[in-house]
Structure formats: structure tokens, C-alpha cells
Motif scaffolding. Structure first.
Motif, PDB file in Angstrom:
ATOM      1  N   ALA A  42       0.818  -1.219   0.000  1.00  0.00           N
ATOM      2  CA  ALA A  42       0.000   0.000   0.000  1.00  0.00           C
ATOM      3  C   ALA A  42       0.853   1.270   0.000  1.00  0.00           C
ATOM      4  O   ALA A  42       0.460   2.282  -0.570  1.00  0.00           O
ATOM      5  CB  ALA A  42      -0.949  -0.004   1.200  1.00  0.00           C
ATOM      6  N   GLY A  43       2.006   1.225   0.643  1.00  0.00           N
ATOM      7  CA  GLY A  43       2.844   2.411   0.766  1.00  0.00           C
ATOM      8  C   GLY A  43       3.725   2.674  -0.435  1.00  0.00           C
ATOM      9  O   GLY A  43       4.209   3.793  -0.610  1.00  0.00           O
ATOM     10  N   GLY A  44       3.953   1.645  -1.235  1.00  0.00           N
ATOM     11  CA  GLY A  44       4.771   1.828  -2.431  1.00  0.00           C
ATOM     12  C   GLY A  44       6.264   1.736  -2.164  1.00  0.00           C
ATOM     13  O   GLY A  44       6.705   1.465  -1.052  1.00  0.00           O
ATOM     14  N   PRO A  45       7.055   1.976  -3.222  1.00  0.00           N
ATOM     15  CA  PRO A  45       8.501   1.738  -3.176  1.00  0.00           C
ATOM     16  C   PRO A  45       9.292   2.658  -2.240  1.00  0.00           C
ATOM     17  O   PRO A  45      10.401   2.309  -1.845  1.00  0.00           O
ATOM     18  CB  PRO A  45       8.947   1.918  -4.627  1.00  0.00           C
ATOM     19  CG  PRO A  45       7.889   2.753  -5.270  1.00  0.00           C
ATOM     20  CD  PRO A  45       6.607   2.422  -4.549  1.00  0.00           C
ATOM     21  N   ALA A  46       8.763   3.808  -1.875  1.00  0.00           N
ATOM     22  CA  ALA A  46       9.518   4.738  -1.017  1.00  0.00           C
ATOM     23  C   ALA A  46       9.848   4.101   0.334  1.00  0.00           C
ATOM     24  O   ALA A  46      10.949   4.298   0.869  1.00  0.00           O
ATOM     25  CB  ALA A  46       8.735   6.034  -0.813  1.00  0.00           C
ATOM     26  N   ILE A  47       8.925   3.334   0.877  1.00  0.00           N
ATOM     27  CA  ILE A  47       9.147   2.683   2.175  1.00  0.00           C
ATOM     28  C   ILE A  47      10.292   1.679   2.053  1.00  0.00           C
ATOM     29  O   ILE A  47      11.218   1.662   2.867  1.00  0.00           O
ATOM     30  CB  ILE A  47       7.864   2.003   2.690  1.00  0.00           C
ATOM     31  CG1 ILE A  47       6.772   3.049   2.931  1.00  0.00           C
ATOM     32  CG2 ILE A  47       8.149   1.208   3.972  1.00  0.00           C
ATOM     33  CD1 ILE A  47       5.400   2.465   3.251  1.00  0.00           C
ATOM     34  N   LEU A  48      10.226   0.837   1.016  1.00  0.00           N
ATOM     35  CA  LEU A  48      11.263  -0.178   0.825  1.00  0.00           C
ATOM     36  C   LEU A  48      12.628   0.467   0.619  1.00  0.00           C
ATOM     37  O   LEU A  48      13.633  -0.014   1.165  1.00  0.00           O
ATOM     38  CB  LEU A  48      10.911  -1.093  -0.357  1.00  0.00           C
ATOM     39  CG  LEU A  48      11.901  -2.227  -0.627  1.00  0.00           C
ATOM     40  CD1 LEU A  48      12.048  -3.129   0.591  1.00  0.00           C
ATOM     41  CD2 LEU A  48      11.461  -3.034  -1.849  1.00  0.00           C
ATOM     42  N   GLU A  49      12.679   1.556  -0.110  1.00  0.00           N
ATOM     43  CA  GLU A  49      13.967   2.230  -0.345  1.00  0.00           C
ATOM     44  C   GLU A  49      14.578   2.707   0.964  1.00  0.00           C
ATOM     45  O   GLU A  49      15.775   2.532   1.194  1.00  0.00           O
ATOM     46  CB  GLU A  49      13.804   3.390  -1.334  1.00  0.00           C
ATOM     47  CG  GLU A  49      13.641   2.939  -2.776  1.00  0.00           C
ATOM     48  CD  GLU A  49      14.695   1.919  -3.219  1.00  0.00           C
ATOM     49  OE1 GLU A  49      15.908   2.191  -3.037  1.00  0.00           O
ATOM     50  OE2 GLU A  49      14.311   0.844  -3.726  1.00  0.00           O
ATOM     51  N   GLU A  50      13.772   3.307   1.831  1.00  0.00           N
ATOM     52  CA  GLU A  50      14.301   3.752   3.131  1.00  0.00           C
ATOM     53  C   GLU A  50      14.697   2.567   4.002  1.00  0.00           C
ATOM     54  O   GLU A  50      15.696   2.622   4.712  1.00  0.00           O
ATOM     55  CB  GLU A  50      13.302   4.656   3.850  1.00  0.00           C
ATOM     56  CG  GLU A  50      13.324   6.066   3.328  1.00  0.00           C
ATOM     57  CD  GLU A  50      12.541   7.035   4.207  1.00  0.00           C
ATOM     58  OE1 GLU A  50      12.649   6.970   5.454  1.00  0.00           O
ATOM     59  OE2 GLU A  50      11.808   7.861   3.621  1.00  0.00           O
ATOM     60  N   CYS A  51      13.908   1.492   3.942  1.00  0.00           N
ATOM     61  CA  CYS A  51      14.247   0.286   4.713  1.00  0.00           C
ATOM     62  C   CYS A  51      15.576  -0.302   4.238  1.00  0.00           C
ATOM     63  O   CYS A  51      16.387  -0.750   5.059  1.00  0.00           O
ATOM     64  CB  CYS A  51      13.133  -0.748   4.590  1.00  0.00           C
ATOM     65  SG  CYS A  51      11.671  -0.382   5.575  1.00  0.00           S
ATOM     66  N   LYS A  52      15.802  -0.289   2.930  1.00  0.00           N
ATOM     67  CA  LYS A  52      17.080  -0.795   2.390  1.00  0.00           C
ATOM     68  C   LYS A  52      18.246   0.038   2.909  1.00  0.00           C
ATOM     69  O   LYS A  52      19.298  -0.503   3.251  1.00  0.00           O
ATOM     70  CB  LYS A  52      17.063  -0.766   0.857  1.00  0.00           C
ATOM     71  CG  LYS A  52      16.252  -1.871   0.225  1.00  0.00           C
ATOM     72  CD  LYS A  52      16.296  -1.746  -1.294  1.00  0.00           C
ATOM     73  CE  LYS A  52      15.469  -2.824  -1.966  1.00  0.00           C
ATOM     74  NZ  LYS A  52      15.406  -2.628  -3.438  1.00  0.00           N
ATOM     75  N   GLN A  53      18.066   1.359   2.987  1.00  0.00           N
ATOM     76  CA  GLN A  53      19.133   2.231   3.502  1.00  0.00           C
ATOM     77  C   GLN A  53      19.422   1.922   4.969  1.00  0.00           C
ATOM     78  O   GLN A  53      20.585   1.835   5.377  1.00  0.00           O
ATOM     79  CB  GLN A  53      18.746   3.703   3.342  1.00  0.00           C
ATOM     80  CG  GLN A  53      18.757   4.186   1.911  1.00  0.00           C
ATOM     81  CD  GLN A  53      18.180   5.601   1.778  1.00  0.00           C
ATOM     82  OE1 GLN A  53      17.827   6.244   2.763  1.00  0.00           O
ATOM     83  NE2 GLN A  53      18.097   6.072   0.538  1.00  0.00           N
ATOM     84  N   ILE A  54      18.359   1.763   5.754  1.00  0.00           N
ATOM     85  CA  ILE A  54      18.532   1.442   7.178  1.00  0.00           C
ATOM     86  C   ILE A  54      19.242   0.102   7.314  1.00  0.00           C
ATOM     87  O   ILE A  54      20.179  -0.050   8.099  1.00  0.00           O
ATOM     88  CB  ILE A  54      17.167   1.431   7.909  1.00  0.00           C
ATOM     89  CG1 ILE A  54      16.616   2.855   7.984  1.00  0.00           C
ATOM     90  CG2 ILE A  54      17.310   0.827   9.314  1.00  0.00           C
ATOM     91  CD1 ILE A  54      15.153   2.933   8.389  1.00  0.00           C
ATOM     92  N   SER A  55      18.807  -0.882   6.531  1.00  0.00           N
ATOM     93  CA  SER A  55      19.409  -2.216   6.556  1.00  0.00           C
ATOM     94  C   SER A  55      20.890  -2.149   6.198  1.00  0.00           C
ATOM     95  O   SER A  55      21.721  -2.799   6.834  1.00  0.00           O
ATOM     96  CB  SER A  55      18.678  -3.136   5.580  1.00  0.00           C
ATOM     97  OG  SER A  55      18.159  -4.231   6.247  1.00  0.00           O
ATOM     98  N   ALA A  56      21.221  -1.358   5.174  1.00  0.00           N
ATOM     99  CA  ALA A  56      22.618  -1.227   4.752  1.00  0.00           C
ATOM    100  C   ALA A  56      23.456  -0.566   5.852  1.00  0.00           C
ATOM    101  O   ALA A  56      24.606  -0.955   6.077  1.00  0.00           O
ATOM    102  CB  ALA A  56      22.706  -0.424   3.461  1.00  0.00           C
ATOM    103  N   ASN A  57      22.876   0.404   6.539  1.00  0.00           N
ATOM    104  CA  ASN A  57      23.613   1.134   7.578  1.00  0.00           C
ATOM    105  C   ASN A  57      23.767   0.361   8.877  1.00  0.00           C
ATOM    106  O   ASN A  57      24.783   0.459   9.539  1.00  0.00           O
ATOM    107  CB  ASN A  57      22.928   2.472   7.887  1.00  0.00           C
ATOM    108  CG  ASN A  57      23.070   3.457   6.755  1.00  0.00           C
ATOM    109  OD1 ASN A  57      23.963   3.332   5.923  1.00  0.00           O
ATOM    110  ND2 ASN A  57      22.182   4.429   6.709  1.00  0.00           N
ATOM    111  N   GLN A  58      22.725  -0.388   9.253  1.00  0.00           N
ATOM    112  CA  GLN A  58      22.787  -1.036  10.570  1.00  0.00           C
ATOM    113  C   GLN A  58      22.483  -2.532  10.531  1.00  0.00           C
ATOM    114  O   GLN A  58      22.342  -3.146  11.582  1.00  0.00           O
ATOM    115  CB  GLN A  58      21.875  -0.307  11.558  1.00  0.00           C
ATOM    116  CG  GLN A  58      20.391  -0.368  11.220  1.00  0.00           C
ATOM    117  CD  GLN A  58      19.553   0.417  12.209  1.00  0.00           C
ATOM    118  OE1 GLN A  58      19.862   1.560  12.529  1.00  0.00           O
ATOM    119  NE2 GLN A  58      18.483  -0.187  12.684  1.00  0.00           N
ATOM    120  N   GLY A  59      22.357  -3.113   9.347  1.00  0.00           N
ATOM    121  CA  GLY A  59      22.155  -4.556   9.256  1.00  0.00           C
ATOM    122  C   GLY A  59      20.764  -5.016   9.653  1.00  0.00           C
ATOM    123  O   GLY A  59      20.607  -6.055  10.278  1.00  0.00           O
TER     124      GLY A  59
END
Length: 175
Positions: A42-59
Motif C-alpha cells: 500500500a505504501g509503495g517503493p519509497a518505504i522499501l527504499e528507506e528500509c534498504k538504507q537502514i538495513s545497509a547502515n545497521q544490518g
């Protein structure tokens, strides 16, 4: 605590017009099934993009912790992603980890000076947490947080997907 309204509704968390909805995420933050999948769709790709950044930064996000992202196309302003525990009988710190999901989500909302937040029934789907125990922890941890912290929050809503959770939360909130 009197100034904060605790509500329970039966509905779809992706439709809630609040400052933040809480996502019952997995450790990777990259989407999944249940509430997590529904929020990402429902939220679209913007949520996933931010989640990927968080994941990359802190695993990713450890169980019981919480992170915040945009809400993309959702009516909410933010999504607070928290990782609930998988139920293993209650002897692997599941109650404390689940309570931490609520505490840490409320802490993030307070840090951002949000006025309203909506929670799903964290860990009660595929993670197998017994619904009654989860509801008691959710309400208990929320009330405890409100007693111990000054917060900008004015409204906290527990959004139940099914009748059973709705009845449980309604009963516990009335006690």
C-alpha cells in the motif's frame, strides 16, 4: 496518562489517518507477509527504499527494536517498523521483547513529537504469539510507557484485523 486516548478498532492499518502506523516487520526490513506485506504494497517503493538504507547502515532491525521511515503512499506520515518475537513457548524472553516493540515504537513517536499512532497486533500472525498474552503485553507496555514518559501523543489506536483480537483488546482496555 489521562490526556492520551487509547482506542481499539477493527480495520485495516494501511487506511489509518494517523501520524504513524506501526509495521510488524521482520529483521531484514525488506517486506514480507501479513501486515508487513500489506504496508509495503500500500505504501509503495519509497518505504522499501528507506528500509534498504537502514538495513545497509545497521544490518536490519533486531527483535524488539524499532526504526522509522516515510509512509510513502499511505495516509499516515510515517511508518515505525518494529520486529516482534517469534513465539517459542515464552521461555526465550518473548514477553520482554514484545513489550520492547511497543516501548520503542512509542519512544520514536515521542521523539518525532507525533500526536497519533496506530499499532497492529504484533507477533500474533505467523510468529505465533498467543493473542491474549500479546494483547495484555501490548496494553500493559503502552500504559506503562505513558505513566513513565512525557509524550506528545494524544491518541494511540490498536488496529485489529480479526474479531478475536478486537474482543480481547476491547476487554483489556475496559479493565
Amino acid at each position: 496518562m489521562e490526556q492520551v486516548k487509547l482506542n481499539v478498532i477493527k480495520g485495516d492499518i494501511t487506511k489509518q489517518e494517523v501520524d504513524a502506523i506501526v509495521n510488524a516487520a521482520n529483521n531484514s526490513l525488506l517486506g514480507g507477509g501479513g501486515v508487513d506485506g500489506a504496508i509495503h504494497r500500500a505504501g509503495g517503493p519509497a518505504i522499501l527504499e528507506e528500509c534498504k538504507q537502514i538495513s545497509a547502515n545497521q544490518g536490519g532491525c533486531p527483535t524488539g527494536e524499532a526504526v522509522i521511515t516515510t509512509a510513502g503512499n499511505l495516509p499516515a506520515k510515517y511508518v515505525i517498523h518494529t520486529v516482534g518475537p517469534v513465539w517459542h513457548g515464552g521461555n526465550q524472553h518473548e514477553p520482554e521483547l514484545l513489550a520492547n516493540c511497543y516501548r520503542n515504537s512509542l519512544h520514536l513517536a515521542t521523539e518525532k513529537q507525533l500526536k497519533s499512532i496506530a499499532f497492529p497486533n504484533i507477533s500474533t500472525g505467523v510468529y505465533g504469539y498467543p493473542k491474549y498474552k500479546a494483547a495484555e503485553i501490548a496494553v500493559g507496555a503502552t500504559k506503562e510507557f505513558l505513566q513513565q514518559h512525557d509524550t506528545s501523543l494524544q491518541s494511540i489506536t490498536f488496529v485489529c484485523f480479526d474479531d478475536e483480537n478486537y474482543e480481547l483488546y476491547s476487554r483489556i482496555l475496559d479493565e
